[in-house]
Design a protein around this motif. Structure first.
Motif, short mmCIF file in Angstrom:
data_model
loop_
_atom_site.label_atom_id
_atom_site.label_comp_id
_atom_site.label_asym_id
_atom_site.label_seq_id
_atom_site.Cartn_x
_atom_site.Cartn_y
_atom_site.Cartn_z
N LEU A 18 0.68 -1.38 -0.08
CA LEU A 18 -0.16 0.06 0.07
C LEU A 18 0.99 1.32 0.14
O LEU A 18 0.52 2.23 -0.91
N TYR A 19 2.03 1.39 0.91
CA TYR A 19 2.71 2.40 0.95
C TYR A 19 3.26 2.65 -0.33
O TYR A 19 3.76 4.09 -0.90
N GLU A 20 3.77 1.73 -1.37
CA GLU A 20 4.37 2.04 -2.46
C GLU A 20 3.31 2.51 -3.57
O GLU A 20 3.63 3.38 -4.13
N GLN A 21 2.12 2.02 -3.33
CA GLN A 21 1.01 2.56 -4.30
C GLN A 21 0.74 3.91 -4.23
O GLN A 21 0.61 4.81 -4.73
N LEU A 22 0.73 4.29 -2.53
CA LEU A 22 0.67 5.79 -2.20
C LEU A 22 1.86 6.41 -2.74
O LEU A 22 1.44 7.75 -3.46
N ALA A 23 2.95 6.02 -2.72
CA ALA A 23 4.03 6.85 -3.18
C ALA A 23 4.01 7.10 -4.67
O ALA A 23 4.13 8.26 -4.91
N ASP A 24 3.58 6.08 -5.45
CA ASP A 24 3.50 5.94 -6.69
C ASP A 24 2.39 7.07 -7.05
O ASP A 24 2.46 7.93 -8.26
N HIS A 25 1.27 7.30 -6.47
CA HIS A 25 0.12 8.20 -6.71
C HIS A 25 0.68 9.60 -6.45
O HIS A 25 0.26 10.37 -7.28
N LEU A 26 1.31 9.86 -5.22
CA LEU A 26 1.85 11.26 -5.05
C LEU A 26 2.86 11.57 -5.84
O LEU A 26 3.04 12.69 -6.61
N ALA A 27 3.97 10.72 -6.42
CA ALA A 27 4.67 10.95 -7.63
C ALA A 27 3.92 11.42 -8.82
O ALA A 27 4.44 12.56 -9.45
N ALA A 28 2.97 10.85 -9.20
CA ALA A 28 2.10 10.96 -10.38
C ALA A 28 1.70 12.29 -10.38
O ALA A 28 1.57 13.36 -11.24
N ARG A 29 1.19 12.73 -8.95
CA ARG A 29 0.54 13.85 -8.65
C ARG A 29 1.73 15.30 -8.78
O ARG A 29 1.78 16.13 -9.48
N MET A 30 3.13 14.91 -8.61
CA MET A 30 3.94 15.86 -8.61
C MET A 30 4.46 15.70 -10.16
O MET A 30 4.61 17.16 -10.62
N LEU A 31 4.43 14.75 -10.63
CA LEU A 31 4.84 14.87 -12.10
C LEU A 31 3.81 15.70 -13.14
O LEU A 31 4.03 16.30 -14.14
N GLU A 63 9.02 8.53 3.04
CA GLU A 63 10.17 7.88 3.11
C GLU A 63 10.85 7.38 1.77
O GLU A 63 11.87 7.64 1.28
N GLU A 64 9.76 6.60 1.06
CA GLU A 64 10.02 6.16 -0.21
C GLU A 64 10.31 7.41 -1.45
O GLU A 64 11.17 7.24 -2.48
N LEU A 65 9.56 8.14 -1.12
CA LEU A 65 9.61 9.41 -2.14
C LEU A 65 10.98 9.92 -1.88
O LEU A 65 11.60 10.75 -2.74
N ARG A 66 11.41 10.19 -0.53
CA ARG A 66 12.56 10.97 -0.15
C ARG A 66 13.78 9.99 -0.68
O ARG A 66 14.82 10.60 -1.27
N ARG A 67 13.57 8.73 -0.73
CA ARG A 67 14.63 7.80 -1.31
C ARG A 67 14.80 7.94 -2.74
O ARG A 67 15.94 7.80 -3.52
N VAL A 72 11.92 16.28 -0.10
CA VAL A 72 13.36 16.71 0.68
C VAL A 72 12.32 17.12 2.18
O VAL A 72 11.44 17.69 2.05
N THR A 73 13.01 16.75 3.37
CA THR A 73 12.24 17.07 4.64
C THR A 73 13.38 18.02 5.11
O THR A 73 14.74 17.80 5.29
N LEU A 74 13.03 19.17 5.76
CA LEU A 74 13.65 20.07 6.38
C LEU A 74 13.30 19.85 7.90
O LEU A 74 11.99 20.41 8.06
#
Length: 93
Positions: A18-31, A63-67, A72-74
């Motif tokens: 599930l976390y990978e699917q969420l990361a992929d969805h957020l990445a798609a929103r970024m792109l 964490e996956e998207l940071r990887r 980037v987390t400040l």
């Protein structure tokens, strides 16, 4: 922004974590521009609530998207969408 391509709704399916699917969805929103470079990502609790997932899944997705170098987390400031190529992930996993 009317020119942004639509991002399909988050509908987790299949054998992927599930976390990978969420990361992929957020990445798609970024792109797609829905989360532009420099945009502050909602907190993990807010992401969990928005997507209907556990806070652990939201945390692992961030964490996956940071990887991947997409976030980037400040400390004390938040997590932001990174410039492309600005935060390359580790070479060996």
């Amino acid at each position: 922004m009317a020119d942004e391509p639509p991002v399909p709704p988050f509908e987790p399916t299949g054998p992927a974590y599930l976390y990978e699917q969420l990361a992929d969805h957020l990445a798609a929103r970024m792109l797609s521009g829905h989360l532009p470079v420099g945009a502050r990502l909602p907190g993990e609790r807010d992401l969990a609530s928005e997507y209907g997932v556990s806070i652990d899944s939201a945390r692992r997705a961030v964490e996956e998207l940071r990887r991947r170098g997409l976030l980037v987390t400040l400390p004390t400031e938040g997590t932001f969408v990174a410039e492309p190529g600005a935060g390359e992930g580790p070479a060996d996993d």
